[in-house]
Motif scaffolding. Structure first.
Motif, PDB file in Angstrom:
ATOM      1  N   GLN A   1      -5.426  -1.163  -4.208  1.00 36.01           N
ATOM      2  CA  GLN A   1      -4.520  -0.416  -3.329  1.00 36.01           C
ATOM      3  C   GLN A   1      -3.163  -1.096  -3.200  1.00 36.01           C
ATOM      4  OE1 GLN A   1      -6.523   0.260   0.406  1.00 36.01           O
ATOM      5  NE2 GLN A   1      -8.167   1.480  -0.534  1.00 36.01           N
TER       6      GLN A   1
ATOM      7  N   CYS B   1      -4.963   5.554   1.882  1.00 35.50           N
ATOM      8  CA  CYS B   1      -4.244   4.793   0.858  1.00 35.50           C
ATOM      9  C   CYS B   1      -4.509   5.329  -0.545  1.00 35.50           C
ATOM     10  CB  CYS B   1      -4.659   3.324   0.918  1.00 35.50           C
ATOM     11  SG  CYS B   1      -3.801   2.385   2.204  1.00 35.50           S
TER      12      CYS B   1
ATOM     13  N   ALA C   1       0.840  -1.192   0.000  1.00 32.54           N
ATOM     14  CA  ALA C   1       0.000   0.000   0.000  1.00 32.54           C
ATOM     15  C   ALA C   1       0.875   1.242   0.000  1.00 32.54           C
ATOM     16  CB  ALA C   1      -0.903   0.000   1.224  1.00 32.54           C
TER      17      ALA C   1
ATOM     18  N   LYS D   1       0.677   4.877   1.349  1.00 33.21           N
ATOM     19  CA  LYS D   1      -0.133   5.655   2.280  1.00 33.21           C
ATOM     20  C   LYS D   1       0.304   7.110   2.289  1.00 33.21           C
ATOM     21  CE  LYS D   1      -1.097   1.739   5.339  1.00 33.21           C
ATOM     22  NZ  LYS D   1      -1.027   1.227   6.727  1.00 33.21           N
TER      23      LYS D   1
ATOM     24  N   ASP E   1      -5.502   4.771  -4.165  1.00 28.90           N
ATOM     25  CA  ASP E   1      -6.525   3.808  -4.582  1.00 28.90           C
ATOM     26  C   ASP E   1      -6.953   4.081  -6.024  1.00 28.90           C
ATOM     27  OD1 ASP E   1      -9.704   3.451  -4.830  1.00 28.90           O
ATOM     28  OD2 ASP E   1      -9.004   1.986  -3.335  1.00 28.90           O
TER      29      ASP E   1
ATOM     30  N   CYS F   1      -7.891   2.555   3.779  1.00 33.72           N
ATOM     31  CA  CYS F   1      -7.107   1.378   3.448  1.00 33.72           C
ATOM     32  C   CYS F   1      -7.918   0.110   3.703  1.00 33.72           C
ATOM     33  CB  CYS F   1      -5.821   1.357   4.271  1.00 33.72           C
ATOM     34  SG  CYS F   1      -4.750   2.779   3.938  1.00 33.72           S
TER      35      CYS F   1
END
Length: 422
Positions: free
Chosen positions: A333, A308, A300, A302, A310, A327
C-alpha cells in the motif's frame, strides 16, 4: 488581423449541447490558475488525446462528438460535415486526420444547394470542459486557396447564453491564401465576427505551416489569455482589451477541431486548389495548475470510504490485480507518485491491462516500461488520470468494500474516483 467572421455553432450542434446540458452532471470540469510555461512544473494534465488506434478507426467517442450538416455555420462555408472515415479517421501512426474532399453524393444538401465538398468537425462538449489552463495541439495544416483549418473553443453555456455571449477562443485559424500565417482571436459580446479581437503570427523566411507540424497553444488564466506557436508567444489579451464590453472567459469551455472549405473569410477554392486536403493532428493536451494537493510523493493512496489502494496478495508478479483494502501500512500500500508520471509499488508500476482505453479495463501491477498505459496524473481535484486513455482510476461498481477491484472509467468527479496521497 484580417477581417473575418467567427466559426459559429451549427444548429445541429446547438441542439446537441442543449440536450447535453439538460442531462446534467456529465461534463468533467476542472478549474484553477493558468498553467503557463513559467510554472510548468506545477501543472497537471487534465485531458488529452494522443490518437492512438488502428488505421481507419473513428476518433474516441468517449472524448469526441462528430457533428454533421451543411448549414454554412454562419460563414457561408461550402462543406458538409460527415462522420465518414473518408473525412475523419485515425491513421494508425498516432494521428487524427480530417480530410476535405470534393463531394460526389447528390443527396447531401447544403445551405446553397447540393454540397460541393465534405469534411469533418468534432468537439468535446459532451465529454470535457475546463476553465483556465493550457490548451495545446500539434497540428499540420492543409494547403490551398479556400481551405480553413481551426483549433478553437466555445463556452459551455452556449445553449443558454447563446453566441457570442458564451465566448469563443480561436487558438489557431489558418486560411489557405495565407500559407505562412495563423490567427488567434477572441469573440464575445460587442467584439464578435469581423470585430473579434486578435493578432496574427507569421513564420519566418517565407515558410508555410503546411510543410510541417507546429504546436499551437493558449495559456488561459482569470486575468489573461496568451497565444503561442512552437513556444513563441505572439499575443496576450486581458479584460482591459475588450473596450468596456464583458470579458466572458470566466467559465468552462470545450474544444473543437475542424476543417472548413470556403466561407466569407477564406473565399472558395479556385483552379489552383488541389483536393483532397488534410488537417493532421498529432495530439491535443490540456493542463491545469495544481492548486494544492501535491502531484508527486510517496505514501498511501486513499479512496472512497477511506480505503487504500492495494496490490492484491502483496504479490510482485506481473498482472497482479489492484484493489481497495483496509489501510494497514504494508509495502503493498506504499505508492510513489513520480514526476515522470508513474505510480509505483513493490518496484513495479500501476498499469492499465493491455493498454486498453475502454471503460472497465482493469488496472494491475506490471514491470515499468514507459508506455502510456503507465502514465498517470494526480490532479488537485483528486482525480488519478491515466494519460494514455484520458480516463480516471475508478473503484468498480462505486464500492468501498474490501477487495473491490480498480479499473479505468470516464472521469465523472464521483467519490469512487477521488484519491489522496499521503
Amino acid at each position: 488581423m484580417a477581417v473575418h467572421r467567427a466559426r459559429r455553432w451549427s444548429l445541429g450542434g446547438l441542439a446537441l449541447l442543449l440536450a447535453t446540458g439538460a442531462a446534467g452532471g456529465v461534463l468533467f470540469t476542472a478549474t484553477g490558475p493558468a498553467a503557463n510555461r513559467a510554472h510548468a512544473a506545477s501543472a497537471v494534465q487534465t485531458w488529452s488525446d494522443e490518437f492512438d488506434g488502428a488505421a481507419g478507426s473513428a476518433p474516441d467517442s468517449a472524448k469526441w462528438t462528430l457533428e454533421t450538416g451543411g448549414s454554412g455555420n454562419g460563414n457561408h462555408e461550402l462543406q458538409y460535415y460527415t462522420k465518414s472515415a473518408d473525412n475523419v479517421a485515425l491513421d494508425g501512426d498516432g494521428h487524427l486526420v480530417i480530410t476535405a474532399r470534393k463531394n460526389g453524393d447528390s443527396g447531401l444538401q447544403c445551405w446553397n444547394g447540393t454540397c460541393q465538398y465534405t469534411s469533418a468537425r468534432l468537439n468535446t462538449a459532451r465529454t470535457f470542459t475546463q476553465a483556465y489552463g493550457r490548451f495545446e495541439a500539434r497540428i499540420k495544416v492543409p494547403r490551398g486557396q479556400g481551405v480553413w483549418p481551426a483549433f478553437w473553443m466555445l463556452g459551455d453555456d452556449l445553449g443558454s447564453a447563446g453566441w457570442p455571449n458564451s465566448g469563443e477562443i480561436d487558438v489557431m485559424e489558418n486560411i489557405g491564401k495565407e500559407p505562412g500565417t495563423v490567427h488567434g482571436t477572441i469573440h464575445g459580446p460587442g467584439y464578435s465576427g469581423a470585430g473579434g479581437i486578435g493578432a496574427a503570427y507569421t513564420l519566418p523566411n517565407g515558410k508555410a505551416f503546411a510543410d510541417d507540424f507546429h504546436v499551437f497553444a493558449v495559456d488561459w488564466s482569470p486575468t489573461a489569455i496568451t497565444w503561442s506557436v512552437d513556444g513563441q508567444t505572439y499575443e496576450t489579451r486581458k479584460p482591459s482589451d475588450v473596450n468596456g464590453n464583458k470579458w466572458v472567459y470566466d467559465h468552462p469551455f470545450f474544444v473543437i477541431l475542424n476543417l472548413a472549405v470556403g466561407g466569407d473569410w477564406p473565399g472558395g477554392p479556385d483552379s489552383g486548389t488541389s483536393l483532397p486536403q488534410s488537417m493532421t493532428v498529432d495530439y491535443v493536451r490540456v493542463t491545469a495548475a495544481d492548486t494544492g494537493k501535491p502531484a508527486a510523493g510517496t505514501g498511501a493512496v486513499k479512496g472512497v470510504g477511506g480505503m487504500c489502494v492495494d496490490v492484491a496478495g502483496a504479490s510482485g508478479a506481473d498482472g497482479t490485480p489492484i484493489q481497495l483494502h483496509n489501510c494497514n501500512g504494508a509495502d503493498a500500500q506504499k505508492w510513489t507518485v513520480g514526476a515522470d508520471g508513474t505510480v509505483r509499488a513493490l518496484g513495479k508500476c500501476l498499469d492499465v491491462r493491455a493498454a486498453s482505453t475502454e471503460n472497465g479495463a482493469p488496472v494491475q501491477l506490471y514491470g515499468c516500461n514507459g508506455t502510456k498505459a503507465q502514465a498517470w496524473n494526480l490532479t488537485s481535484a483528486g482525480d488519478l488520470t491515466n494519460t494514455g486513455s484520458g480516463k480516471c482510476l475508478d473503484a468498480k461498481d462505486n464500492s468501498s468494500a474490501d477487495g473491490t477491484r480498480l479499473q479505468i472509467w470516464t472521469c465523472a468527479g464521483t467519490a469512487n474516483q477521488k484519491w489522496t496521497l499521503g
